[in-house]
Motif scaffolding. Sequence first.
Motif, mmCIF file in Angstrom:
data_model
loop_
_atom_site.group_PDB
_atom_site.id
_atom_site.type_symbol
_atom_site.label_atom_id
_atom_site.label_comp_id
_atom_site.label_asym_id
_atom_site.label_seq_id
_atom_site.Cartn_x
_atom_site.Cartn_y
_atom_site.Cartn_z
ATOM 1 N N ALA A 147 0.641 -1.125 -0.032
ATOM 2 C CA ALA A 147 -0.021 -0.010 0.130
ATOM 3 C C ALA A 147 0.886 1.294 0.110
ATOM 4 O O ALA A 147 1.413 1.541 0.931
ATOM 5 C CB ALA A 147 -0.941 0.068 1.184
ATOM 6 N N PRO A 148 1.196 1.658 -1.147
ATOM 7 C CA PRO A 148 2.279 2.922 -1.142
ATOM 8 C C PRO A 148 1.895 3.921 -0.524
ATOM 9 O O PRO A 148 2.808 4.993 0.041
ATOM 10 C CB PRO A 148 2.156 3.071 -2.680
ATOM 11 N N ALA A 149 0.580 4.243 0.014
ATOM 12 C CA ALA A 149 0.273 5.324 0.698
ATOM 13 C C ALA A 149 1.001 5.505 2.409
ATOM 14 O O ALA A 149 1.121 6.425 2.831
ATOM 15 C CB ALA A 149 -1.095 5.426 1.114
ATOM 16 N N VAL A 150 1.644 4.337 2.412
ATOM 17 C CA VAL A 150 2.157 4.326 4.107
ATOM 18 C C VAL A 150 3.517 4.556 3.954
ATOM 19 O O VAL A 150 4.431 4.510 4.867
ATOM 20 C CB VAL A 150 1.780 2.845 4.799
ATOM 21 N N LEU A 162 -13.725 8.089 -4.218
ATOM 22 C CA LEU A 162 -13.246 8.027 -2.722
ATOM 23 C C LEU A 162 -11.651 7.911 -2.742
ATOM 24 O O LEU A 162 -11.253 8.178 -1.426
ATOM 25 C CB LEU A 162 -13.677 6.552 -2.406
ATOM 26 N N PHE A 163 -10.768 7.804 -3.866
ATOM 27 C CA PHE A 163 -9.572 7.662 -3.672
ATOM 28 C C PHE A 163 -9.082 9.244 -3.585
ATOM 29 O O PHE A 163 -7.768 9.679 -3.647
ATOM 30 C CB PHE A 163 -8.805 6.900 -4.707
ATOM 31 N N ARG A 164 -10.003 10.228 -3.760
ATOM 32 C CA ARG A 164 -9.478 11.759 -3.885
ATOM 33 C C ARG A 164 -8.395 11.936 -2.895
ATOM 34 O O ARG A 164 -7.519 12.536 -3.245
ATOM 35 C CB ARG A 164 -10.747 12.581 -3.905
ATOM 36 N N ASP A 165 -8.755 11.946 -1.798
ATOM 37 C CA ASP A 165 -7.903 12.629 -0.766
ATOM 38 C C ASP A 165 -6.593 11.589 -0.425
ATOM 39 O O ASP A 165 -5.542 12.264 -0.409
ATOM 40 C CB ASP A 165 -8.473 12.629 0.626
ATOM 41 N N GLU A 166 -6.628 10.495 -0.711
ATOM 42 C CA GLU A 166 -5.307 9.726 -0.613
ATOM 43 C C GLU A 166 -4.383 10.113 -1.825
ATOM 44 O O GLU A 166 -3.305 10.006 -1.660
ATOM 45 C CB GLU A 166 -5.444 8.292 -0.559
ATOM 46 N N ASP A 167 -5.116 10.328 -2.756
ATOM 47 C CA ASP A 167 -4.290 10.616 -4.067
ATOM 48 C C ASP A 167 -3.714 11.932 -3.971
ATOM 49 O O ASP A 167 -2.527 11.975 -4.428
ATOM 50 C CB ASP A 167 -5.166 10.465 -5.400
ATOM 51 N N ILE A 168 -4.392 12.951 -3.432
ATOM 52 C CA ILE A 168 -3.880 14.274 -3.362
ATOM 53 C C ILE A 168 -2.737 14.139 -2.313
ATOM 54 O O ILE A 168 -1.633 14.986 -2.646
ATOM 55 C CB ILE A 168 -4.951 15.171 -3.046
ATOM 56 N N GLN A 169 -2.903 13.503 -1.272
ATOM 57 C CA GLN A 169 -1.766 13.492 -0.211
ATOM 58 C C GLN A 169 -0.474 12.751 -0.770
ATOM 59 O O GLN A 169 0.548 13.211 -0.446
ATOM 60 C CB GLN A 169 -2.580 12.578 0.902
ATOM 61 N N GLN A 184 1.223 15.074 -3.004
ATOM 62 C CA GLN A 184 1.822 16.109 -2.163
ATOM 63 C C GLN A 184 3.223 15.633 -1.530
ATOM 64 O O GLN A 184 4.165 16.197 -1.314
ATOM 65 C CB GLN A 184 0.983 16.598 -1.007
ATOM 66 N N GLN A 185 3.026 14.449 -1.066
ATOM 67 C CA GLN A 185 4.402 13.486 -0.474
ATOM 68 C C GLN A 185 5.417 13.550 -1.494
ATOM 69 O O GLN A 185 6.506 13.744 -1.351
ATOM 70 C CB GLN A 185 4.011 12.126 0.020
ATOM 71 N N LEU A 186 4.920 13.352 -2.688
ATOM 72 C CA LEU A 186 5.985 13.322 -3.928
ATOM 73 C C LEU A 186 6.432 14.525 -4.245
ATOM 74 O O LEU A 186 7.862 14.480 -4.158
ATOM 75 C CB LEU A 186 5.305 12.731 -5.080
ATOM 76 N N MET A 187 5.674 15.396 -4.203
ATOM 77 C CA MET A 187 6.686 16.833 -4.311
ATOM 78 C C MET A 187 7.239 17.239 -3.254
ATOM 79 O O MET A 187 8.547 17.850 -3.423
ATOM 80 C CB MET A 187 5.297 17.838 -4.245
ATOM 81 N N ALA A 188 6.981 16.970 -1.862
ATOM 82 C CA ALA A 188 7.621 17.273 -0.691
ATOM 83 C C ALA A 188 9.057 16.330 -0.749
ATOM 84 O O ALA A 188 10.157 16.803 -0.122
ATOM 85 C CB ALA A 188 7.069 16.993 0.559
ATOM 86 N N ALA A 189 9.033 15.263 -1.481
ATOM 87 C CA ALA A 189 10.350 14.442 -1.672
ATOM 88 C C ALA A 189 11.176 14.925 -2.769
ATOM 89 O O ALA A 189 12.118 14.161 -2.938
ATOM 90 C CB ALA A 189 9.978 12.899 -1.715
ATOM 91 N N GLY A 190 10.837 15.853 -3.543
ATOM 92 C CA GLY A 190 11.571 16.565 -4.966
ATOM 93 C C GLY A 190 11.120 16.072 -5.881
ATOM 94 O O GLY A 190 11.835 16.089 -6.894
ATOM 95 N N VAL A 191 10.132 15.099 -5.957
ATOM 96 C CA VAL A 191 9.619 14.568 -7.217
ATOM 97 C C VAL A 191 8.796 15.312 -7.988
ATOM 98 O O VAL A 191 7.807 15.771 -7.535
ATOM 99 C CB VAL A 191 9.059 13.158 -7.021
ATOM 100 N N SER A 192 9.198 15.756 -9.251
ATOM 101 C CA SER A 192 8.360 16.512 -10.077
ATOM 102 C C SER A 192 7.015 16.091 -10.325
ATOM 103 O O SER A 192 7.135 14.785 -10.954
ATOM 104 C CB SER A 192 9.353 16.833 -11.353
#
Length: 324
Positions: A244-247, A266-273, A276-284
């Motif tokens: 589960a990549p979200a974790v 229903l995946f809206r929020d987990e996908d946005i999160q 955001q995690q990708l962006m915070a990790a420096g991933v374009s």
Amino acid sequence: MKFSLEPHVEVKAVLDDIMRQQSFDIDFDNLDTFRANWNQLVLAGIQQPTPYDEQVRATDRLIPADHPGGHIRLRIYSPATITEPVPALYWIHGGGLIIGIPEQDEGFLKSVVATLGCVVVAVDYRLAPEHPYPAALEDCYDGLLWVAAHAKELGIDAARLAIGGNSAGAGLAAATTLLARDKNGPALIHQSLAYPMLDYRSITHSSYEITDLGIWDRDINQRAWNAYLGSLSAAGAGLPYYAAPAVASDLSGLPPAFMAVGSLDLFRDEDIQYAQQLMAAGVSTELYFQAGVPHCFDLAAETNVVKKYLQARIQALGAAFMYN
């Protein structure tokens, strides 16, 4: 963050018509029958001509696998003529980890090949609950390894290999990308993820909010995750992030991503999160958000909303191929 739940009129009308013809209420007690009916509809659908048939050839290839089935099926979509190595998209189909075959995305995949002049390789992985985690992920990763190793034979430029999928396929694509990073596997240049299924926990606001749209709601999502995770369902914090990549806590070093999701998913929020995690990790990361549409909204393929989204998705993939 609060989102409007007002449906997009154009998309809703088309999806309502599709749902009258095909039920998305999966019967977990009779999965074999549901799968057979689903596959029959899919295979009948691909008999219909598309504008890309003369430009694209589709072939099946069985590759060896180290599991009781003995092989993995890859469906390969190639330009009718390849004169030099071309980029490739490794594709993973959706279906909640419990149903689905590569052919269900054939129209879109042919359009990708025809538009970008690339090869697409779609993997047919083992399904839950008969084959719980990590079976599907193993098949996806083994297929990716095979494609990278046989790039020359397939007419592929191994330095321009992207990965993508829809829904559960996008979740598996995210997991496969993490696995490739951690194992120093094929160097992927792009992730193309549409409404990915990433989080088994069902703890986001949207996972409680979307309960009765009839396409992929909370109850069926939880049952599908339980089918996939099997005995790991109770693992809690000990669950591998490949399941589960979200974790995952570290998303650094991953390839640039295109992610898409709608406000009624229903995946809206987990996908946005996750974006955001990708962006915070420096991933374009490009996040394509469409108001008023549910899960699998691209089934309404002839609507202007979906055409605009598909154009953006293909353009992002094309840019990755061009500048790598």
